[in-house]
Design a protein around this motif. Structure first.
Motif, PDB file in Angstrom:
ATOM      1  N   ARG A 166      24.423  48.490   7.766  1.00  0.00           N
ATOM      2  CA  ARG A 166      24.075  50.229   7.568  1.00  0.00           C
ATOM      3  C   ARG A 166      22.859  50.000   9.247  1.00  0.00           C
ATOM      4  O   ARG A 166      21.586  49.936   9.137  1.00  0.00           O
ATOM      5  CB  ARG A 166      22.974  50.606   6.785  1.00  0.00           C
ATOM      6  CG  ARG A 166      22.587  51.649   6.781  1.00  0.00           C
ATOM      7  CD  ARG A 166      22.143  51.851   5.565  1.00  0.00           C
ATOM      8  NE  ARG A 166      22.952  51.878   4.361  1.00  0.00           N
ATOM      9  CZ  ARG A 166      22.977  52.762   3.465  1.00  0.00           C
ATOM     10  NH1 ARG A 166      22.391  53.358   3.634  1.00  0.00           N
ATOM     11  NH2 ARG A 166      24.358  52.475   2.271  1.00  0.00           N
ATOM     12  N   TRP A 168      21.112  52.354  11.894  1.00  0.00           N
ATOM     13  CA  TRP A 168      20.483  54.214  11.752  1.00  0.00           C
ATOM     14  C   TRP A 168      20.183  54.769  13.281  1.00  0.00           C
ATOM     15  O   TRP A 168      19.700  54.297  14.068  1.00  0.00           O
ATOM     16  CB  TRP A 168      18.982  54.720  11.379  1.00  0.00           C
ATOM     17  CG  TRP A 168      19.097  53.904   9.795  1.00  0.00           C
ATOM     18  CD1 TRP A 168      19.022  52.914   8.801  1.00  0.00           C
ATOM     19  CD2 TRP A 168      19.169  55.248   8.508  1.00  0.00           C
ATOM     20  NE1 TRP A 168      18.491  53.164   7.400  1.00  0.00           N
ATOM     21  CE2 TRP A 168      19.336  54.105   7.296  1.00  0.00           C
ATOM     22  CE3 TRP A 168      19.871  56.748   8.112  1.00  0.00           C
ATOM     23  CZ2 TRP A 168      19.280  54.507   5.797  1.00  0.00           C
ATOM     24  CZ3 TRP A 168      19.910  57.636   7.358  1.00  0.00           C
ATOM     25  CH2 TRP A 168      20.062  55.662   6.170  1.00  0.00           C
ATOM     26  N   LEU A 224      28.430  58.736  10.862  1.00  0.00           N
ATOM     27  CA  LEU A 224      27.311  60.436  10.892  1.00  0.00           C
ATOM     28  C   LEU A 224      26.782  60.866  12.188  1.00  0.00           C
ATOM     29  O   LEU A 224      25.933  59.700  12.635  1.00  0.00           O
ATOM     30  CB  LEU A 224      26.683  59.905   9.549  1.00  0.00           C
ATOM     31  CG  LEU A 224      27.246  59.706   8.499  1.00  0.00           C
ATOM     32  CD1 LEU A 224      26.954  59.961   6.832  1.00  0.00           C
ATOM     33  CD2 LEU A 224      28.890  60.611   8.059  1.00  0.00           C
ATOM     34  N   ASP A 228      26.130  66.035  10.101  1.00  0.00           N
ATOM     35  CA  ASP A 228      26.772  65.607   8.967  1.00  0.00           C
ATOM     36  C   ASP A 228      24.856  65.527   8.648  1.00  0.00           C
ATOM     37  O   ASP A 228      24.951  64.846   8.116  1.00  0.00           O
ATOM     38  CB  ASP A 228      26.925  64.159   9.229  1.00  0.00           C
ATOM     39  CG  ASP A 228      28.421  64.231   9.524  1.00  0.00           C
ATOM     40  OD1 ASP A 228      29.171  64.785   8.985  1.00  0.00           O
ATOM     41  OD2 ASP A 228      28.699  63.383  10.890  1.00  0.00           O
ATOM     42  N   ARG A 229      23.823  65.840   8.673  1.00  0.00           N
ATOM     43  CA  ARG A 229      23.251  66.472   8.384  1.00  0.00           C
ATOM     44  C   ARG A 229      22.345  65.928   7.366  1.00  0.00           C
ATOM     45  O   ARG A 229      21.695  64.964   6.773  1.00  0.00           O
ATOM     46  CB  ARG A 229      22.074  67.742   9.480  1.00  0.00           C
ATOM     47  CG  ARG A 229      20.767  67.859   9.085  1.00  0.00           C
ATOM     48  CD  ARG A 229      20.429  69.081   9.726  1.00  0.00           C
ATOM     49  NE  ARG A 229      20.747  69.648   9.257  1.00  0.00           N
ATOM     50  CZ  ARG A 229      20.784  70.654   7.737  1.00  0.00           C
ATOM     51  NH1 ARG A 229      19.141  70.048   6.600  1.00  0.00           N
ATOM     52  NH2 ARG A 229      21.197  71.489   7.718  1.00  0.00           N
ATOM     53  N   ILE A 232      23.273  62.808   5.846  1.00  0.00           N
ATOM     54  CA  ILE A 232      22.088  61.753   6.666  1.00  0.00           C
ATOM     55  C   ILE A 232      21.127  62.167   5.953  1.00  0.00           C
ATOM     56  O   ILE A 232      20.289  60.778   5.051  1.00  0.00           O
ATOM     57  CB  ILE A 232      21.956  61.758   7.838  1.00  0.00           C
ATOM     58  CG1 ILE A 232      23.256  61.463   8.665  1.00  0.00           C
ATOM     59  CG2 ILE A 232      20.854  60.747   8.350  1.00  0.00           C
ATOM     60  CD1 ILE A 232      23.054  62.294  10.008  1.00  0.00           C
ATOM     61  N   GLU A 233      20.354  63.593   5.321  1.00  0.00           N
ATOM     62  CA  GLU A 233      19.084  63.490   4.677  1.00  0.00           C
ATOM     63  C   GLU A 233      19.229  62.514   3.243  1.00  0.00           C
ATOM     64  O   GLU A 233      18.349  62.474   2.372  1.00  0.00           O
ATOM     65  CB  GLU A 233      18.952  64.744   4.313  1.00  0.00           C
ATOM     66  CG  GLU A 233      17.959  65.246   6.067  1.00  0.00           C
ATOM     67  CD  GLU A 233      18.138  66.740   6.008  1.00  0.00           C
ATOM     68  OE1 GLU A 233      18.540  67.484   5.148  1.00  0.00           O
ATOM     69  OE2 GLU A 233      18.251  67.030   7.184  1.00  0.00           O
ATOM     70  N   ARG A 262      16.203  61.384  11.616  1.00  0.00           N
ATOM     71  CA  ARG A 262      18.023  60.633  11.919  1.00  0.00           C
ATOM     72  C   ARG A 262      18.499  61.403  12.054  1.00  0.00           C
ATOM     73  O   ARG A 262      18.848  62.024  11.509  1.00  0.00           O
ATOM     74  CB  ARG A 262      17.850  60.154  10.733  1.00  0.00           C
ATOM     75  CG  ARG A 262      17.078  59.005  10.026  1.00  0.00           C
ATOM     76  CD  ARG A 262      16.663  57.693   9.938  1.00  0.00           C
ATOM     77  NE  ARG A 262      15.921  57.111   9.921  1.00  0.00           N
ATOM     78  CZ  ARG A 262      15.458  55.693  10.120  1.00  0.00           C
ATOM     79  NH1 ARG A 262      16.077  55.107  11.347  1.00  0.00           N
ATOM     80  NH2 ARG A 262      14.516  55.301   9.504  1.00  0.00           N
ATOM     81  N   GLY A 264      21.328  59.791  13.132  1.00  0.00           N
ATOM     82  CA  GLY A 264      23.308  59.100  12.986  1.00  0.00           C
ATOM     83  C   GLY A 264      22.505  58.108  11.766  1.00  0.00           C
ATOM     84  O   GLY A 264      21.514  57.455  11.908  1.00  0.00           O
ATOM     85  N   VAL A 265      23.880  57.884  11.480  1.00  0.00           N
ATOM     86  CA  VAL A 265      24.335  56.162  11.182  1.00  0.00           C
ATOM     87  C   VAL A 265      25.175  56.143  10.433  1.00  0.00           C
ATOM     88  O   VAL A 265      26.507  56.688  10.846  1.00  0.00           O
ATOM     89  CB  VAL A 265      23.365  56.611   9.157  1.00  0.00           C
ATOM     90  CG1 VAL A 265      23.835  57.498   8.380  1.00  0.00           C
ATOM     91  CG2 VAL A 265      23.499  55.316   8.966  1.00  0.00           C
TER      92      VAL A 265
END
Length: 278
Positions: A166, A168, A224, A228-229, A232-233, A262, A264-265
């Motif tokens: 993962r 971020w 993401l 893709d907000r 992500i949230e 953020r 993206g991730v």
């Protein structure tokens, strides 16, 4: 939002579909290319997203048994599958779907997979499949499943199994501390024994190889971005809730981590296909 809530499953489905390994999917398709029909058991079926993603890889006549412990998810699945199909007929405990010239019969089973998986395998099947499921199960469950699948000489296809990666964007110093606590939370019992968590892909590959299966794996990472907000949230929120529950990270660190914007991730997943070696 619960990881099993229909809203969460709907939110993640487009990301899941984009992420699936094309190499593994092509292997699945090739495995069944000469068949006219296929019978599939889908474990932890949720709202039917795995059927929607996998059906295009399989022969024109398909019979699916969707298994979940939550009867309410089956009701959502019926609605989602009927909307996805070109045509749908409802029966007492199932659906008959037509999609892109494929005829798909679907039945729904409410079952406790902790105690009933072996029984579910005791029927004519060509493929056992699951998506975003095995990181929630224990190494013992994976071991028993692989043995039972091999005894019946059934092919096996698992997608989107979390593998612990993962990253971020932007990165922050607390990311590693938060990830470590999150993974401790993942190892708790989710109803199928102490969970394998990010080691689940390795357990799957090892156990099927021990049962003389050929195994192919492929990355199926979520990547993401700003578009893709919402997902992500929700990931940030769920991550923080898990860390708060498990302890080991002070509240100020968690709050500061949540408040980072953020963009993206990358969330690491692995797809696995296993079939009898001979």
């Amino acid at each position: 939002m619960s990881e099993f809530a229909p809203e969460w499953l709907d939110l993640r489905e487009p990301a899941d579909l984009r992420a699936r390994s094309s190499d593994v999917a092509n292997t699945v398709s090739a495995r069944f290319a000469l068949r006219d029909d296929v019978s599939v058991l889908d474990l932890g079926s949720g709202t039917g997203s795995n059927l929607r993603a996998t059906a295009p890889l399989l022969p024109h006549r398909q019979s699916w048994k969707l298994v979940d412990h939550d009867a309410s998810l089956h009701e959502v699945a019926k609605t989602r599958l009927a909307a996805w199909a070109d045509a749908a007929e409802f029966s007492d405990n199932g659906l008959r779907l037509r999609k892109d010239r494929r005829e798909i019969d679907v039945t729904f089973v409410v079952a406790d997979l902790a105690s009933e998986t072996a029984h579910l395998l005791d029927q004519p099947l060509h493929l056992v499949t699951a998506s975003a499921f095995f990181d929630l199960t224990s190494p013992d469950y994976i071991r028993a499943l692989a043995k039972a699948v091999a005894e019946h000489r059934i092919a096996f296809y698992a997608t989107l199994t979390y593998n612990g990666q993962r990253r971020w964007t932007p990165r922050r110093p607390a990311d590693n501390q938060m990830a470590s606590a999150f993974h401790r939370h993942q190892l708790r019992d989710k109803g199928l024994g102490l969970a394998a968590g990010p080691m689940a892909p390795a357990h799957l590959a090892d156990q099927f190889r021990l049962n003389d299966y050929s195994v192919i794996e492929g990355d199926s990472d979520w990547r993401l971005e700003r578009s893709d907000r919402m997902l992500i949230e929700e990931l940030v929120r769920g991550h923080a809730v898990a860390v708060s529950e498990i302890g080991g990270v002070d509240a100020k660190t968690i709050v500061n981590w949540i408040n980072v914007s953020r963009t993206g991730v990358v969330v690491g997943h692995t797809d696995t296909f296993a079939a009898p070696a001979s």
